[in-house]
Design an enzyme around this catalytic site. Structure first.
Site, PDB file in Angstrom:
ATOM      1  N   SER A 160       0.841  -1.186   0.000  1.00  0.00           N
ATOM      2  CA  SER A 160       0.000   0.000   0.000  1.00  0.00           C
ATOM      3  C   SER A 160       0.888   1.252   0.000  1.00  0.00           C
ATOM      4  CB  SER A 160      -0.964  -0.019   1.181  1.00  0.00           C
ATOM      5  OG  SER A 160      -1.997   0.920   0.991  1.00  0.00           O
ATOM      6  N   ASP A 248      -8.502  -4.762  -6.956  1.00  0.00           N
ATOM      7  CA  ASP A 248      -8.167  -3.739  -5.966  1.00  0.00           C
ATOM      8  C   ASP A 248      -8.996  -2.481  -6.210  1.00  0.00           C
ATOM      9  OD1 ASP A 248      -7.008  -1.992  -4.195  1.00  0.00           O
ATOM     10  OD2 ASP A 248      -4.955  -2.598  -4.632  1.00  0.00           O
ATOM     11  N   HIS A 280      -7.062  -5.452  -2.625  1.00  0.00           N
ATOM     12  CA  HIS A 280      -5.938  -4.677  -2.092  1.00  0.00           C
ATOM     13  C   HIS A 280      -5.040  -5.532  -1.202  1.00  0.00           C
ATOM     14  CE1 HIS A 280      -3.843  -0.972  -1.441  1.00  0.00           C
ATOM     15  NE2 HIS A 280      -3.975  -1.036  -0.129  1.00  0.00           N
TER      16      HIS A 280
END
Length: 311
Positions: A160, A248, A280
């Site tokens: 991330s 995602d 994600h």
């Protein structure tokens, strides 16, 4: 004890055990309390000390892994050496040390910022690919100065925000890392902000917009592009592994697709693991097995000059 009471037929009834007043327990001060959290801290410290001594004897360094975006950090205070976090424990084809830099941006109340406060969090405003990355480089320089690592064998890995930081490390400081791994990381800050669904945009004013910039402001948009790794992808010289889930919704897969396309177009060394079932974060066990086996092979090839057998 309460006295016995006479019943209507003249016999004595036993006393009610709940009628007796109990002596209140004394209140203990903070220094005398022994809570579960205290026990857990002691256990963590003992484990940390044992692993620290073992790692110091072996002289090892694990991959540098910046934690997530500034308002949602997950990693504890950055010290070296220290135990690896649960997912990163799998990235160990051989023992390594891991440097988790406590860079600015940690939210107060969360592990990375609970001792730093609000000022530490807000020091990240407008500092994506700036002083936030300087903190990572400063931590790496400290590790090298202390003799904890070979500067030619350091990888940067994150997920991330950490994936963004890994791409920044490869693109903005290309000579510092032997390899980079971006797991669902963003490469374009403007694209990240504009893909937010309309009903959620108001909730991002105090984080995305405040910390990264407003893409609707031309001046801030230009600054966001300058801080995006996609604009400096031609400066990347180290091998790169990108990992992304096709579903995602937080960081669109195009953030990895575009980097892969640009690197392959000029013949640079790049690997791409795209999982069609995941989002994600990879949640299926077989997906995570594939993910960490890929990471193990990548690190073994580019840090150790070998490929781990059986992986």
């Amino acid at each position: 004890m309460a006295p016995r009471r006479a019943s209507r037929n003249g016999t004595a009834t036993p006393p009610d055990p709940h009628s007796a007043r109990r002596t209140p327990r004394p209140r203990l001060g903070r220094r005398h309390r022994s809570t579960d959290s205290t026990i857990r801290r002691m256990a963590r410290k003992a484990t940390h000390d044992d692993r620290t001594r073992a790692d110091q004897r072996r002289g090892l360094l694990r991959p540098a892994r910046p934690h997530r975006r500034p308002h949602l950090p997950r990693q504890p205070q950055g010290r070296l050496p220290r135990p690896m976090a649960q997912p990163a424990q799998r990235v160990r084809p051989r023992p390594r040390r891991r440097l988790a830099a406590d860079r600015r941006g940690g939210r107060p109340g969360r592990p990375a910022g609970h001792l730093r406060g609000k000022a530490h969090t807000q020091a990240a405003i407008g500092q994506f690919a700036g002083r936030m990355h300087d903190d990572v480089i400063d931590a790496l320089d400290w590790a090298i100065t202390q003799g904890h690592t070979d500067p030619a064998r350091v990888a940067i890995y994150g997920s991330s925000y950490g994936g963004y930081a890994a791409l920044v490390g490869a693109a903005f400081t290309p000579g510092r890392f032997a390899a980079a791994i971006s797991y669902t990381g963003m490469s374009d800050l403007v694209d990240l902000s504009r893909r937010v669904v309309p009903f959620a945009r108001r909730s991002l004013v105090n984080n995305y917009v405040r910390y990264m910039g407003d893409p609707d402001d031309p001046e801030q948009e230009a600054d966001m592009r300058a801080r995006s790794p996609i604009t400096r992808v031609n400066d990347i010289t180290a091998p790169v592994l990108l990992v992304h889930g096709a579903n995602d919704l937080r960081v669109h897969r195009s953030n990895s697709d575009r980097v892969v396309e640009a690197l392959r177009a000029r013949g640079a060394e790049v690997e791409y693991l795209l999982n069609e079932r995941e989002g994600h974060w990879f949640v299926n066990p077989d997906s995570n097995i594939e993910l960490y086996q890929t990471l193990v092979r990548f690190l073994a090839r580019h840090l150790d000059g070998r490929i781990t057998e059986g992986n």
